[in-house]
Enzyme design. Sequence first.
Site, mmCIF file in Angstrom:
data_model
loop_
_atom_site.group_PDB
_atom_site.id
_atom_site.type_symbol
_atom_site.label_atom_id
_atom_site.label_comp_id
_atom_site.label_asym_id
_atom_site.label_seq_id
_atom_site.Cartn_x
_atom_site.Cartn_y
_atom_site.Cartn_z
ATOM 1 N N SER A 8 -39.955 10.694 6.195
ATOM 2 C CA SER A 8 -40.437 12.296 7.308
ATOM 3 C C SER A 8 -40.640 12.301 8.389
ATOM 4 C CB SER A 8 -41.896 12.554 6.089
ATOM 5 O OG SER A 8 -42.733 12.222 6.861
ATOM 6 N N ASN A 9 -41.283 10.682 8.964
ATOM 7 C CA ASN A 9 -41.844 10.585 10.387
ATOM 8 C C ASN A 9 -40.098 10.568 11.290
ATOM 9 O OD1 ASN A 9 -44.628 10.180 10.977
ATOM 10 N ND2 ASN A 9 -44.320 8.973 9.286
ATOM 11 N N ASN A 100 -46.022 1.256 15.643
ATOM 12 C CA ASN A 100 -46.272 1.487 14.635
ATOM 13 C C ASN A 100 -46.848 2.582 14.374
ATOM 14 O OD1 ASN A 100 -45.645 1.056 11.433
ATOM 15 N ND2 ASN A 100 -47.889 0.613 11.285
ATOM 16 N N HIS A 102 -49.814 4.270 11.331
ATOM 17 C CA HIS A 102 -50.535 4.369 9.935
ATOM 18 C C HIS A 102 -51.467 5.473 10.058
ATOM 19 C CE1 HIS A 102 -52.209 1.347 7.347
ATOM 20 N NE2 HIS A 102 -53.359 2.037 8.280
ATOM 21 N N GLU A 167 -49.374 13.337 11.844
ATOM 22 C CA GLU A 167 -47.912 11.556 12.127
ATOM 23 C C GLU A 167 -47.189 12.433 12.405
ATOM 24 O OE1 GLU A 167 -47.209 8.920 9.400
ATOM 25 O OE2 GLU A 167 -49.522 9.519 8.363
HETATM 26 C C1 GAR Z 1 -46.586 7.257 7.186
HETATM 27 O O1 GAR Z 1 -47.090 7.897 6.286
HETATM 28 C C2 GAR Z 1 -47.035 5.960 8.152
HETATM 29 O O2 GAR Z 1 -47.770 5.889 8.558
HETATM 30 C C3 GAR Z 1 -47.227 5.013 6.704
HETATM 31 O O3 GAR Z 1 -45.955 4.781 5.852
HETATM 32 C C4 GAR Z 1 -45.593 6.501 5.461
HETATM 33 C C5 GAR Z 1 -44.370 6.787 5.580
HETATM 34 O O4 GAR Z 1 -43.618 8.154 5.515
HETATM 35 N N1 GAR Z 1 -47.003 3.557 7.257
HETATM 36 C C6 GAR Z 1 -47.696 2.812 6.730
HETATM 37 O O5 GAR Z 1 -48.817 2.933 5.824
HETATM 38 C C7 GAR Z 1 -47.555 0.948 7.808
HETATM 39 N N2 GAR Z 1 -49.564 0.351 7.195
HETATM 40 P P1 GAR Z 1 -42.206 8.146 6.214
HETATM 41 O O6 GAR Z 1 -41.513 7.451 5.215
HETATM 42 O O7 GAR Z 1 -42.272 9.931 5.218
HETATM 43 O O8 GAR Z 1 -42.419 8.395 7.913
#
Ligand code: GAR
Length: 203
Positions: A8-9, A100, A102, A167
């Site tokens: 999603s990011n 990154n 988080h 995010e």
């Molecule tokens: C996000 O919430 C990101 O902050 C987290 O994984 C998710 C990925 O979502 N990252 C961590 O926890 C790293 N320590 P996405 O694949 O939908 O972007």
Amino acid sequence: MVVSGRGSNLRSLHEKASEHDYLIVGVVSNKPMAPALDYAVSCGLPTQLVDHHAYATRALFEDALAQAIDHMNPDVIALAGFLRVLGADFVRRYPGRLLNIHPSLLPSFPGLDTHRRALEAGVREHGATVHLVTEALDGGPIIAQAGLHITPTEDVATLAARVLALEHDLYPYVLQRWARGEVVRPLTHRPHNASPARTSGIN
Ligand code: GAR
């Protein structure tokens, strides 16, 4: 960008790229079935799969990962849901340009399961952090944070959804600032026991 999962990011960064004046030059995934990889392919972004299962050691995996990244020649490497811990040798290849995101207001709640831990700890504010990656897990200099107030009826699912929405604005904001050359040093870098600075308001 380097991904492992849902993406999603990645989607948010990709959708906001032109209005925020940065370009995603490629996506590397360590998981063949990652929805993020499917999304990147569907958008026509250059992709590479570097499956960690295919390498006998972490060092060999990280060498292959670095080769895939270097082939794309990025200015900055954005980890987005990349769920492998990176070793010191890998991190040292990209000083000051490995980011990154988080899902907590670091230095609170490094590691996994951040939303549940935040609720169990009874904190009143929670959020997301973009930081430089160093050898310390989730411990590198903070670049920017976005926060929210935890409501009395909040549960893990509602909190996760609200933080994820933060995010999706925070990472494009940071990359826009990066592309403009405005991230010459971390935008916020506080001692560990200071309350976190934020780049967007508490909602
Ligand atoms: C996000 O919430 C990101 O902050 C987290 O994984 C998710 C990925 O979502 N990252 C961590 O926890 C790293 N320590 P996405 O694949 O939908 O972007």
